[in-house]
Scaffold this active site. Sequence first.
Site, PDB file in Angstrom:
ATOM      1  N   THR A 179       0.877  -1.086  -0.079  1.00  0.00           N
ATOM      2  CA  THR A 179       0.099  -0.032  -0.190  1.00  0.00           C
ATOM      3  C   THR A 179       1.022   1.168  -0.089  1.00  0.00           C
ATOM      4  O   THR A 179       2.092   1.083   0.360  1.00  0.00           O
ATOM      5  CB  THR A 179      -0.831   0.004   1.380  1.00  0.00           C
ATOM      6  OG1 THR A 179      -1.778  -1.130   1.086  1.00  0.00           O
ATOM      7  CG2 THR A 179      -1.485   1.399   1.441  1.00  0.00           C
ATOM      8  N   ARG A 207     -14.961  -5.985  -0.295  1.00  0.00           N
ATOM      9  CA  ARG A 207     -14.195  -5.647   1.074  1.00  0.00           C
ATOM     10  C   ARG A 207     -13.845  -4.119   0.860  1.00  0.00           C
ATOM     11  O   ARG A 207     -12.905  -3.662  -0.020  1.00  0.00           O
ATOM     12  CB  ARG A 207     -13.113  -6.662   1.268  1.00  0.00           C
ATOM     13  CG  ARG A 207     -12.487  -6.381   2.704  1.00  0.00           C
ATOM     14  CD  ARG A 207     -11.387  -5.776   2.187  1.00  0.00           C
ATOM     15  NE  ARG A 207     -10.223  -5.662   3.503  1.00  0.00           N
ATOM     16  CZ  ARG A 207      -9.231  -4.814   3.716  1.00  0.00           C
ATOM     17  NH1 ARG A 207      -8.956  -4.181   2.642  1.00  0.00           N
ATOM     18  NH2 ARG A 207      -8.283  -4.826   4.678  1.00  0.00           N
ATOM     19  N   GLY A 209     -11.135  -1.507   3.163  1.00  0.00           N
ATOM     20  CA  GLY A 209     -10.167  -1.602   3.935  1.00  0.00           C
ATOM     21  C   GLY A 209     -10.144  -0.262   4.663  1.00  0.00           C
ATOM     22  O   GLY A 209     -11.148   0.626   4.779  1.00  0.00           O
ATOM     23  N   ASP A 210      -8.991   0.273   5.335  1.00  0.00           N
ATOM     24  CA  ASP A 210      -9.091   1.557   6.278  1.00  0.00           C
ATOM     25  C   ASP A 210      -8.504   2.560   5.434  1.00  0.00           C
ATOM     26  O   ASP A 210      -8.806   3.646   5.907  1.00  0.00           O
ATOM     27  CB  ASP A 210      -7.798   1.286   7.359  1.00  0.00           C
ATOM     28  CG  ASP A 210      -6.640   0.916   6.804  1.00  0.00           C
ATOM     29  OD1 ASP A 210      -6.471  -0.049   6.100  1.00  0.00           O
ATOM     30  OD2 ASP A 210      -5.508   1.534   6.929  1.00  0.00           O
ATOM     31  N   THR A 229      -0.568   1.723   7.384  1.00  0.00           N
ATOM     32  CA  THR A 229      -0.775   0.599   6.484  1.00  0.00           C
ATOM     33  C   THR A 229      -0.699  -0.661   7.482  1.00  0.00           C
ATOM     34  O   THR A 229      -0.294  -0.641   8.397  1.00  0.00           O
ATOM     35  CB  THR A 229       0.522   0.639   5.647  1.00  0.00           C
ATOM     36  OG1 THR A 229       0.437  -0.432   4.688  1.00  0.00           O
ATOM     37  CG2 THR A 229       2.026   0.985   6.272  1.00  0.00           C
ATOM     38  N   GLY A 232      -6.120  -3.568   7.432  1.00  0.00           N
ATOM     39  CA  GLY A 232      -6.905  -2.424   7.751  1.00  0.00           C
ATOM     40  C   GLY A 232      -8.054  -2.748   8.875  1.00  0.00           C
ATOM     41  O   GLY A 232      -8.449  -1.654   9.255  1.00  0.00           O
TER      42      GLY A 232
HETATM   43  N1  ASP Z   1      -4.433  -1.258   4.885  1.00  0.00           N
HETATM   44  C1  ASP Z   1      -4.628  -1.788   3.677  1.00  0.00           C
HETATM   45  C2  ASP Z   1      -5.982  -2.633   3.680  1.00  0.00           C
HETATM   46  O1  ASP Z   1      -6.244  -3.344   4.485  1.00  0.00           O
HETATM   47  C3  ASP Z   1      -3.448  -2.999   3.136  1.00  0.00           C
HETATM   48  C4  ASP Z   1      -1.984  -2.312   3.470  1.00  0.00           C
HETATM   49  O2  ASP Z   1      -1.699  -1.420   3.976  1.00  0.00           O
HETATM   50  O3  ASP Z   1      -1.314  -3.426   3.123  1.00  0.00           O
HETATM   51  O4  ASP Z   1      -6.678  -2.350   2.707  1.00  0.00           O
END
Ligand code: ASP
Length: 310
Positions: A179, A207, A209-210, A229, A232
């Site tokens: 990410t 899905r 994420g954060d 990162t 998430g």
């Molecule tokens: N935070 C990201 C998510 O969960 C993934 C990552 O940072 O590797 O979508």
Amino acid sequence: MNERNVGLIAHGGAGKWRPGSDDDAVEGLRAAVEKGRAVLLAGGSALDAVCATVVTLEDNPIFNAGTGAVLNFDGFCELDASVMASDGARVGAVAALQRVKNPILVARKVMEETDHVMLAGEGAQRFARVMGFGDHDPVTPDRQADWKDKREHVGDILGAGALKMRKFLKDHPEYAGGTVGAAAVDAKGVLAAATSTGGVTLKLVGRVGDSPIPGAGNYANAHMAASATGTGEFVMRSLAARDIAERMERGATLEAAMGEVLDRLGREYDADVGLIAVDRNGHPVARHRTRDMPHAYFHGTEAITSKMRV
Ligand code: ASP
């Protein structure tokens, strides 16, 4: 212009980089921060700087954002991204967006051209096309091969339940990761953050994420700008980026606030996460609980520092 106070930091994802790709990741981060630095040193805005940095990372296929994003369970990319600027708490985000080259720029358009904060799925794609973002398939041959391999072993990974998936991702953090995000402050004292991701490999279709959630994976206010990162689901539960800001509002330094938030993520979730942030003086800080988190930064007139781990 007060060059001493500008600063920018960027990350390329918390996890474990495959041997041999380390140098490319660190060099990719350095090149991306160079773009943001040029914007800031020419008197440009923090928002322009973080977008220039993240676009460069989205266009670099080794990172899990834009071109080269990881594939979901069905084998296509759904992209999450958000931007936020401290002036007016302006924020824009896209979630589960398909087939665009630079999701961060679509997120910025949501902020600038609509009354909304976030657009998702088909609606986000329709908006992107109206805004002139053409069709682009972000799937690269490397990511596709990786997906095929993992998909063939999905039975071993998922087993009796998602807990095994969680363990698998923990034991093999190189499986996700990559990410990208950036945080900056400009000469006017405006702070901005931008984060972009393909999410986690084999995620269920739909899905989110954060990364597109303000206060979770991305946040900027008058005290700080931050990008998170890692898995998430932990970052969303803890509202990690907002937690840093609140600790600073109560008087903590950025360094102390980030240390406390990372400790909490460890204590409460044993979370595989990383964070980058700048404070209002442009001071950059990076912290991570994973082995690696390639990152690069500069402050004022300093040269760029670029490395694989803190
Ligand atoms: N935070 C990201 C998510 O969960 C993934 C990552 O940072 O590797 O979508």
